[in-house]
Design a protein around this motif. Structure first.
Motif, short mmCIF file in Angstrom:
data_model
loop_
_atom_site.label_atom_id
_atom_site.label_comp_id
_atom_site.label_asym_id
_atom_site.label_seq_id
_atom_site.Cartn_x
_atom_site.Cartn_y
_atom_site.Cartn_z
N LYS A 301 0.82 -1.21 0.00
CA LYS A 301 0.00 0.00 0.00
C LYS A 301 0.86 1.26 0.00
O LYS A 301 0.49 2.28 -0.59
N LEU A 302 2.02 1.21 0.68
CA LEU A 302 2.89 2.37 0.77
C LEU A 302 3.81 2.50 -0.45
O LEU A 302 4.67 3.39 -0.48
N GLY A 303 3.65 1.65 -1.44
CA GLY A 303 4.48 1.73 -2.64
C GLY A 303 5.85 1.14 -2.45
O GLY A 303 6.82 1.54 -3.13
N GLY A 304 5.97 0.16 -1.55
CA GLY A 304 7.27 -0.44 -1.28
C GLY A 304 7.88 -1.13 -2.47
O GLY A 304 9.12 -1.09 -2.66
N LEU A 305 7.03 -1.78 -3.33
CA LEU A 305 7.58 -2.45 -4.51
C LEU A 305 8.23 -1.47 -5.47
O LEU A 305 9.27 -1.75 -6.06
N GLN A 306 7.62 -0.31 -5.62
CA GLN A 306 8.17 0.70 -6.51
C GLN A 306 9.49 1.24 -5.97
O GLN A 306 10.43 1.52 -6.73
N VAL A 307 9.56 1.36 -4.64
CA VAL A 307 10.81 1.81 -4.02
C VAL A 307 11.93 0.81 -4.32
O VAL A 307 13.06 1.20 -4.67
N LEU A 308 11.63 -0.48 -4.20
CA LEU A 308 12.65 -1.50 -4.49
C LEU A 308 13.02 -1.50 -5.96
O LEU A 308 14.19 -1.69 -6.31
N LYS A 309 12.05 -1.31 -6.83
CA LYS A 309 12.33 -1.31 -8.26
C LYS A 309 13.25 -0.16 -8.65
O LYS A 309 14.14 -0.30 -9.50
N ASN A 310 13.07 0.97 -7.99
CA ASN A 310 13.91 2.13 -8.29
C ASN A 310 15.37 1.90 -7.90
O ASN A 310 16.27 2.57 -8.43
#
Length: 452
Positions: A301-310
């Protein structure tokens, strides 16, 4: 006078005879008292004379020394059993021996027999008897009751008080951690002292109870708050301690989540920090998310996957790549393995929690499939293994994209050829289930899943 002359001569003769008799009787008595009786051996005229020594005669009659609890002379050539007291009598110059006293008894009584020699080697029968006695002595006694133990052992508080009265200081892990946390939190502590305190604390929090005490002492929240520090080294070491405390410790995971650890760790990973700092933050994040479905749900929900992808755009970020792939694979497998288990406590509740997590669906939506393909050509075999595992589980949602990528197909077949050569070398050395055999099987698995 002439008449008495013959008579006087006779008297003189009689007196002389009496003196001779008396002298002879006394001489016989002295001679008898001075005699020494010795054995004699008759010797044939054609042989040399041989006189047998008394010790040599005894050796023929007795081959083994028979010990008692009194000192006895050990005659030359006698076989002395092992385990006796031995001494040299300085007055006589002879060796003496006796049985061991009771206080030196080893509990194994050795029989003296013709097979026992001074080499100390026990016969098979003696060893069996000794082993049987040893096993009998090792049988467990009746278990003590709790009350018996309470009477024998005193509480730690009482012991500490008694030691204190004797000027002896005893510290538990709780006491040590309290002292370390106070040093870390002291306003006058330097950065070096704080880092030293974190280094010591990390050693203790690996233990489950110590990690829970860390929260009770307020130390866990202090560490989470220090993740906002402007000092990179303090952030790095604080994240390291938090990760060690959370690992496989559900109670502390909940407490850390409620203390805001998830948000702070994502901020560290999303902002400008060194790779070493982000490695420790990723370690803490992995410890927080594993086996904690609610935290995983909030992570998405907090966008953790996008943080890891970056992070894959990070310069010199290769040390982070394998850690991210490993974390994602482990989180996916948690859900898959849950549906294969039937004896897990609260299985229905856990299945409901994991059903709210759509990790693989979110990965496909955010474009993770091509990211994974780009990682498959990493040079190290360990990294390749982890990428291949993730590719294998993602074929259910990324199959079309994987099949459309001709580069992936050629890479897989090059891996196949490379690992077949390594497997051949393993088999030549006699290793049938080696590391490269596992990698080759994994490559075959991925190739088979991508077939039409």
């Amino acid at each position: 006078m002439d008449l008495l002359h013959p008579f006087s001569n006779n008297l003189k003769l009689v007196g002389l005879l009496l003196l001779l008799i008396l002298h002879g009787s006394l001489s016989d008595k002295n001679v008898k008292n001075s005699l020494i009786i010795v054995d004699t051996v008759e010797v044939d005229d054609n042989t040399d004379a041989v006189v047998e020594d008394e010790d040599e005669q005894d050796l023929q009659d007795q081959e083994v020394f028979n010990p008692t609890h009194e000192w006895q002379v050990v005659k030359p050539g006698q076989a002395v059993p092992a385990g006796l007291h031995m001494r040299l009598n300085l007055q006589t110059g002879k060796n003496e021996a006796k049985l061991l006293d009771e206080k030196y008894d080893t509990g194994i009584t050795r029989k003296v027999s013709k097979s026992s020699t001074d080499s100390g080697i026990y016969t098979k029968e003696e060893l069996k008897e000794a082993l049987a006695k040893f096993k009998e002595e090792q049988k467990p006694k009746n278990l003590e009751t709790v009350e018996d133990l309470k009477q024998r052992f005193r509480p730690i508080d009482i012991l500490k008080k008694e030691f204190s009265e004797m000027n002896i200081n005893i510290e538990t892990d709780f006491d040590i951690m309290t002292r370390i946390i106070n040093r870390f939190n002291h306003s006058m502590s330097t950065l070096a002292e704080k880092l030293d305190a974190l280094y010591e604390l990390e050693y203790y929090v690996h233990q489950v109870d110590n990690a829970q005490d860390l929260h009770k002492l307020g130390g866990l929240q202090l560490l989470i708050n220090s993740l906002n520090s402007t000092e990179p080294s303090l952030i790095e070491h604080s994240a390291f301690v938090v990760g060690s405390a959370l690992a496989s410790n559900p109670n502390v995971q909940i407490q850390a989540f409620e203390g805001g650890a998830l948000q702070k760790l994502l901020v560290i990973l999303a902002t400008e920090q060194s790779v070493s700092v982000k490695k420790k933050a990723l370690y803490a994040l992995s410890s927080l998310l594993r086996q904690f479905p609610y935290a995983q749900h909030q992570f998405l929900k907090l966008g953790g996957l996008q943080v890891l992808k970056n992070l894959f755009r990070e310069k010199n970020g290769e040390p982070l790549f394998v850690r991210i792939i490993t974390l994602l694979y482990d989180l996916i497998m948690e859900t898959l393995l849950l549906y294969e288990e039937s004896n897990i406590d609260h299985i229905e509740e856990k299945m409901q929690q994991y059903s709210q997590i759509s990790l693989m669906g979110t990965m496909t939506e955010q474009g993770w499939c091509p990211v994974i393909i780009n990682l498959i050509n990493l040079p190290e075999n360990d990294a390749r293994e982890k990428v291949l595992k993730l590719v294998s589980v993602l074929t259910t949602v990324c199959k079309d994209e994987f099949r459309a990528n001709h580069n992936l197909n050629s890479i897989l077949h090059s891996f196949q050829k490379e690992y077949e050569e390594f497997v051949s070398e393993e088999q030549k050395s006699g290793e049938t289930d080696g590391y490269f055999s596992e990698l080759l099987s994994l490559v075959h698995e991925v190739i088979d899943k991508l077939k039409p």
